[in-house]
Scaffold this motif. Structure first.
Motif, PDB file in Angstrom:
ATOM      1  N   THR A  80       0.763  -1.234   0.018  1.00 44.93           N
ATOM      2  CA  THR A  80      -0.043   0.046  -0.081  1.00 44.93           C
ATOM      3  C   THR A  80       0.782   1.163  -0.132  1.00 44.93           C
ATOM      4  N   LYS A  81       0.236   2.309  -0.485  1.00 47.57           N
ATOM      5  CA  LYS A  81       0.767   3.665  -0.390  1.00 47.57           C
ATOM      6  C   LYS A  81      -0.054   4.378   0.344  1.00 47.57           C
ATOM      7  N   LEU A  82       0.343   5.106   1.493  1.00 49.02           N
ATOM      8  CA  LEU A  82      -0.651   5.558   2.520  1.00 49.02           C
ATOM      9  C   LEU A  82      -0.216   7.106   2.654  1.00 49.02           C
ATOM     10  N   LYS A  83      -1.297   7.904   2.933  1.00 49.24           N
ATOM     11  CA  LYS A  83      -0.986   9.326   3.184  1.00 49.24           C
ATOM     12  C   LYS A  83      -1.641   9.747   4.587  1.00 49.24           C
ATOM     13  N   ASN A  84      -0.843  10.399   5.219  1.00 51.19           N
ATOM     14  CA  ASN A  84      -1.395  10.753   6.632  1.00 51.19           C
ATOM     15  C   ASN A  84      -2.348  12.085   6.267  1.00 51.19           C
ATOM     16  N   VAL A  85      -3.445  11.755   6.733  1.00 52.18           N
ATOM     17  CA  VAL A  85      -4.623  12.566   6.767  1.00 52.18           C
ATOM     18  C   VAL A  85      -4.368  14.017   7.112  1.00 52.18           C
ATOM     19  N   VAL A  86      -3.408  14.143   8.296  1.00 52.53           N
ATOM     20  CA  VAL A  86      -3.348  15.454   8.900  1.00 52.53           C
ATOM     21  C   VAL A  86      -2.140  16.182   8.341  1.00 52.53           C
ATOM     22  N   SER A  87      -1.152  15.594   8.064  1.00 47.17           N
ATOM     23  CA  SER A  87       0.264  16.107   7.831  1.00 47.17           C
ATOM     24  C   SER A  87       0.570  15.962   6.206  1.00 47.17           C
ATOM     25  N   GLY A  88      -0.140  15.209   5.634  1.00 49.96           N
ATOM     26  CA  GLY A  88       0.179  14.890   4.110  1.00 49.96           C
ATOM     27  C   GLY A  88       1.332  13.991   3.858  1.00 49.96           C
TER      28      GLY A  88
END
Length: 187
Positions: free
Chosen positions: A39-47
């Motif tokens: 998976t490639k994940l993006k932090n919802v708050v920091s990006g």
């Protein structure tokens, strides 16, 4: 608890107390060894974007994130007040959550706010907004060539770079992602 079979693009996972949105995922079944999910994940708050690999069938925690349309009303101290366009409820979002979006928000502007258990996570603006230049130095005769820019303050108080020929009172289109000048708006 869900398993890795439930991973899809856009799903928000809770990992170590932080929320991560799935940007990409791939189920891999090699000829030798067990299957896994990349998976490639993006932090919802920091990006921040990270790659993470899970064994097939591993337990994951999926969070419910509700994206709703709001209308920006006004700034209230360190917070910003928004009204839900569906039920007219008002919420106050802290300035730390609004972040740079405050540089481009005008009263009654439509925005999207992502909520998790009633807590605002981030404010999402349209790709571009139209703002009026409230102050800029006058351009000199002969400064009409291409390539030159000067600072200009827009009605939200944010400073952008505009071409030399623009004057105070001109309405311009601004990119909300990086604050760049996109063009003049003729009424």
């Amino acid at each position: 608890m869900a398993s890795t079979a439930d991973i899809k693009n856009g799903v928000v996972l809770s990992i170590d107390g932080q929320l991560w949105s799935v940007i990409e995922f791939q189920h891999v079944k090699p000829g030798k060894g067990g299957a896994f999910v990349r998976t490639k994940l993006k932090n919802v708050v920091s990006g921040k974007v990270v790659d993470r690999t899970y064994n097939a069938g591993a337990k994951i925690e999926i969070e419910n994130v509700d994206r709703r349309d709001f209308s920006y009303l006004y700034a209230d101290g360190d917070g910003y007040v928004f009204m839900d366009t569906s039920d007219y409820d008002q919420i106050t979002v802290p300035g730390t959550v609004v972040g740079d979006a405050a540089n481009f928000m005008l009263e009654n502007q439509a925005v999207t706010i992502a909520l998790n258990n009633g807590n605002p996570l981030y404010v999402e603006l349209p790709a571009s907004v139209v703002l009026e230049i409230t102050y800029t130095e006058p351009g000199l005769q002969g400064d009409r060539s291409t390539g030159g820019t000067k600072p200009a303050t827009v009605q939200t108080g944010y400073e952008i770079q505009v071409p030399l020929f623009l004057e105070t009172g001109t309405r311009v289109k601004v990119d909300t992602r990086d604050g760049s000048y996109l063009g003049r708006v003729n009424d």
